[in-house]
Design a protein around this motif. Sequence first.
Motif, PDB file in Angstrom:
ATOM      1  N   LYS A   3       2.716  -2.993   8.960  1.00  0.00           N
ATOM      2  CA  LYS A   3       1.952  -2.554   7.779  1.00  0.00           C
ATOM      3  C   LYS A   3       0.747  -3.443   7.501  1.00  0.00           C
ATOM      4  CE  LYS A   3       5.610   0.005   5.452  1.00  0.00           C
ATOM      5  NZ  LYS A   3       6.447   0.162   4.265  1.00  0.00           N
ATOM      6  N   MET A   6      -1.898  -2.268   9.675  1.00  0.00           N
ATOM      7  CA  MET A   6      -2.428  -0.977   9.193  1.00  0.00           C
ATOM      8  C   MET A   6      -3.448  -1.202   8.086  1.00  0.00           C
ATOM      9  SD  MET A   6       0.740   1.569   8.784  1.00  0.00           S
ATOM     10  CE  MET A   6       1.972   1.739  10.017  1.00  0.00           C
ATOM     11  N   ILE A   7      -3.110  -2.100   7.166  1.00  0.00           N
ATOM     12  CA  ILE A   7      -4.024  -2.387   6.058  1.00  0.00           C
ATOM     13  C   ILE A   7      -5.285  -3.047   6.599  1.00  0.00           C
ATOM     14  CG2 ILE A   7      -4.300  -3.902   4.044  1.00  0.00           C
ATOM     15  CD1 ILE A   7      -1.524  -3.007   3.219  1.00  0.00           C
ATOM     16  N   ALA A  10      -7.408  -0.387   8.211  1.00  0.00           N
ATOM     17  CA  ALA A  10      -8.022   0.476   7.195  1.00  0.00           C
ATOM     18  C   ALA A  10      -9.162  -0.250   6.499  1.00  0.00           C
ATOM     19  CB  ALA A  10      -6.966   0.904   6.180  1.00  0.00           C
ATOM     20  N   ARG A  13     -12.173  -0.310   8.723  1.00  0.00           N
ATOM     21  CA  ARG A  13     -12.838   1.009   8.714  1.00  0.00           C
ATOM     22  C   ARG A  13     -13.633   1.196   7.429  1.00  0.00           C
ATOM     23  NH1 ARG A  13      -8.013   2.988  11.080  1.00  0.00           N
ATOM     24  NH2 ARG A  13      -7.189   3.564   9.042  1.00  0.00           N
ATOM     25  N   ARG A  17     -17.824   1.367   6.792  1.00  0.00           N
ATOM     26  CA  ARG A  17     -18.476   2.527   6.171  1.00  0.00           C
ATOM     27  C   ARG A  17     -19.463   2.092   5.090  1.00  0.00           C
ATOM     28  NH1 ARG A  17     -13.593   5.708   6.965  1.00  0.00           N
ATOM     29  NH2 ARG A  17     -12.703   4.884   5.064  1.00  0.00           N
ATOM     30  N   GLU A 211      -9.412  -1.013  -5.855  1.00  0.00           N
ATOM     31  CA  GLU A 211      -8.047  -0.493  -5.743  1.00  0.00           C
ATOM     32  C   GLU A 211      -7.275  -0.641  -7.058  1.00  0.00           C
ATOM     33  OE1 GLU A 211      -6.375  -2.252  -2.258  1.00  0.00           O
ATOM     34  OE2 GLU A 211      -7.385  -0.818  -0.962  1.00  0.00           O
ATOM     35  N   ASN A 214      -8.895   2.254  -9.401  1.00  0.00           N
ATOM     36  CA  ASN A 214      -8.494   3.648  -9.155  1.00  0.00           C
ATOM     37  C   ASN A 214      -6.977   3.785  -8.954  1.00  0.00           C
ATOM     38  OD1 ASN A 214      -8.044   2.883  -6.490  1.00  0.00           O
ATOM     39  ND2 ASN A 214     -10.051   3.574  -5.815  1.00  0.00           N
ATOM     40  N   VAL A 216      -4.919   2.772  -6.909  1.00  0.00           N
ATOM     41  CA  VAL A 216      -4.295   2.823  -5.582  1.00  0.00           C
ATOM     42  C   VAL A 216      -3.348   1.640  -5.436  1.00  0.00           C
ATOM     43  CG1 VAL A 216      -4.733   2.766  -3.096  1.00  0.00           C
ATOM     44  CG2 VAL A 216      -6.269   4.011  -4.590  1.00  0.00           C
ATOM     45  N   LEU A 220       0.114   1.359  -3.517  1.00  0.00           N
ATOM     46  CA  LEU A 220       0.286   0.422  -2.400  1.00  0.00           C
ATOM     47  C   LEU A 220       1.483  -0.503  -2.634  1.00  0.00           C
ATOM     48  CD1 LEU A 220      -3.380  -0.642  -1.537  1.00  0.00           C
ATOM     49  CD2 LEU A 220      -1.917   0.933  -0.295  1.00  0.00           C
ATOM     50  N   VAL A 224       3.925  -1.388   0.375  1.00  0.00           N
ATOM     51  CA  VAL A 224       3.852  -2.671   1.087  1.00  0.00           C
ATOM     52  C   VAL A 224       4.045  -3.798   0.071  1.00  0.00           C
ATOM     53  CG1 VAL A 224       2.245  -1.774   2.821  1.00  0.00           C
ATOM     54  CG2 VAL A 224       1.340  -2.855   0.783  1.00  0.00           C
ATOM     55  N   LYS A 233      -6.001  -7.527   4.101  1.00  0.00           N
ATOM     56  CA  LYS A 233      -7.400  -7.456   3.644  1.00  0.00           C
ATOM     57  C   LYS A 233      -8.167  -8.726   4.017  1.00  0.00           C
ATOM     58  CE  LYS A 233      -6.751  -4.336  -0.211  1.00  0.00           C
ATOM     59  NZ  LYS A 233      -7.511  -3.247   0.404  1.00  0.00           N
TER      60      LYS A 233
END
Lengths: 411, 296
Positions: A3, A6-7, A10, A13, A17, A211, A214, A216, A220, A224, A233
């Motif tokens: 995990k 994965m974070i 992400a 990515r 952006r 995060e 909003n 999230v 999360l 996790v 992060k």
Amino acid sequence: MNKTLMIMAAEIRTSLRRKSFVIIAIVIPLLFGLIALGIGVINRDAMETALVAAPASPAATSNQAGFVDAGGLIQTIPADVPAGWLTEYNNEAAAQAALQGGAIAGYYVIAPDYVQSGRVTYVTDEFSILSDHLDTTLLEQILLVNLLGGDARLAAAVQQPLDVQTTALAPVVAATEEAWITEMFPLFMVLILYMALIIPGGILISALIDEKKNRVMEVLMTSVSPAQMVTGKVAALGLLGLLMTALWLGVLWAVARFGGSALSIPAGFTIPISLLAWALIYFLGGYAIYGSQFAGIGALAPDVNQTKSVTWIVMLPIIAAYMFMAVSFDNPNSPLAVALSLFPLTSSVAMIGRMASTEVPLWQATLAAVLQFVTAYFIIRLTAQMFRAQYLLTGQPLSVKSFYRTLMGRA
Amino acid sequence: MQPVEVSHLKKAFGATQAVTDVSFAVERGEIFGLLGPNGAGKTTSIRLMLDIFQPDAGAVSILDGPMGEAKKNRIGYMPEERGLYQEMPLEPCLIYLATLKGVSKADARRRLQPYLERFDLAQHRAKKVKELSKGMQQKAQIINTVLHGPELLIMDEPFSGLDPVNTQLAKDLLLDLRQQGVTIIMSTHIMHQVEELCNRIVLINQGRNVLYGDLAQIQREYSGHAVRVKVAGELPPLAGVQAVTPHNGAIQLLLDQQTSPQDILQQLVSQHSAIEQFEIALPSLDEIFIRVVSEQ
């Protein structure tokens, strides 16, 4: 996949952006690198063509020129002027014919009153903005020799009255020529490290606050652990910072390596790979120290506005190191420069600035890195307590006092 | 063992006592209502159950034992406010959050398609979450909560922002999941939805349990000595009635202590009234909620 990974993926990515990050971290250095590479390639090709081309070659290079001495000043051509590079013509008509025939790229007309007026005209067949940089070194040398009665040694002394030999007790890292890159190189190194520490840190703070805002974060937290989330992060932005540092250092290296005379880079100037490796090490240590504190700020702050004063205070050592860089550049072995380069909160910037200015003893470079990583270990341990769900989910106002109270476990 | 057992939870934040004494248990495959006025301690209780916060006292058992990291993949949690990445397109956002719950990317994509179609979001999959309407975001949030196939669902105001059609879609989904054996805890203020969906409830006020148990039983306990009657034409005079009040097209009759509902029914039959509705008057959950909270 784990995990945390994965974070991390992400976060990479998401950061990629962000247009501002991509422009500063990737587009600008790549653009500079390509420009430097392009200039270097063009410059090298031109040099090779000039050296290979025979004097009778129908297409003259910019090194092949003629001159018309209307005042009869030139009596002697110094022996070190390469044959065919500066040809004398008796009149302008002959020079023009040679120009039109492609034997020369252009010709100089030395005015009859040259000694009073200094007037010299350069005639070429067409004007190009790319070829407007005229190398008059040879003609200047010929004129000087002849103005001084044909004494080439005197002319050389007038051209270069000083011949200072610098002797260093320790081997010199970079070229000592008074070129812009020699003077600016330490500043570039410091700026790269400074940017690489600050920019990912800023992104880290805003990612955490976004995060929280909003909500999230709450989702999360049920997927996790806080440690997995923050580690993912911080590692992602550290990796991006490392990429940014490597890219900028690579560009600097490419400019030094391929820029050549087109960028007025002295022939002997090189950037040692060991210096680039140290820069990456100091980035990692510095990022561990500052990135973990930035993550703590992001974890505690309810909105970006409340992070400003705390961020500024946290960054103060690194800003101070940047401000004192002038001292370090002038006298890189002064007590202040040495102290700043060893102090863990300033060493990532100060040591690399010093290393780019002078030869730093290996023990000092190593000690600075060790102190950085030891400090990072303790700061990470202290900031870890900020990554509790209670702080991540509640929106208590953030102040400098509350930040340090939480850091010290007194909140 | 019941999938959720909460025993005497207590939690304070500084000087604020958020939860004083909350206890309840949720049975497997039921929809359980977690109710309470604003600030009663519902969200804190949920966070304590999910181990987001550590309780000052009390115990929580989730899915047969203490909460741990491994159990996070077996639970779906939907916070009251939407918890989606606003800048991400809908599909990658839902897939990413599902992968954090232990589902592979390919599996998440495969599971997502029918949900997007069921909630009429398939054509919006490429839109950024912030570009979706409030109702669409709520539906996306519901999908996010169930996509990984949890055994336990905890939903805070699941129908917020949904129109009646989408509310029904969401209710149908919850009923389907209950049918499949999923345990659901639903926190909401909309009492008629609780009456419609929940078997049992706990009502929290000021951080404490004030009502807990079977919903029908609670309603019976709070019912007065009254019946609701609807007859064709005029209601005939009835003995033993203390008060007559209109109620949703029917008439509510408050009986004296000596009169039973059966006595009233007998009187109506003997007077040849055409009875359209006759029921024991149970208070609505809204009425019970207001009564209990006001008394507190």
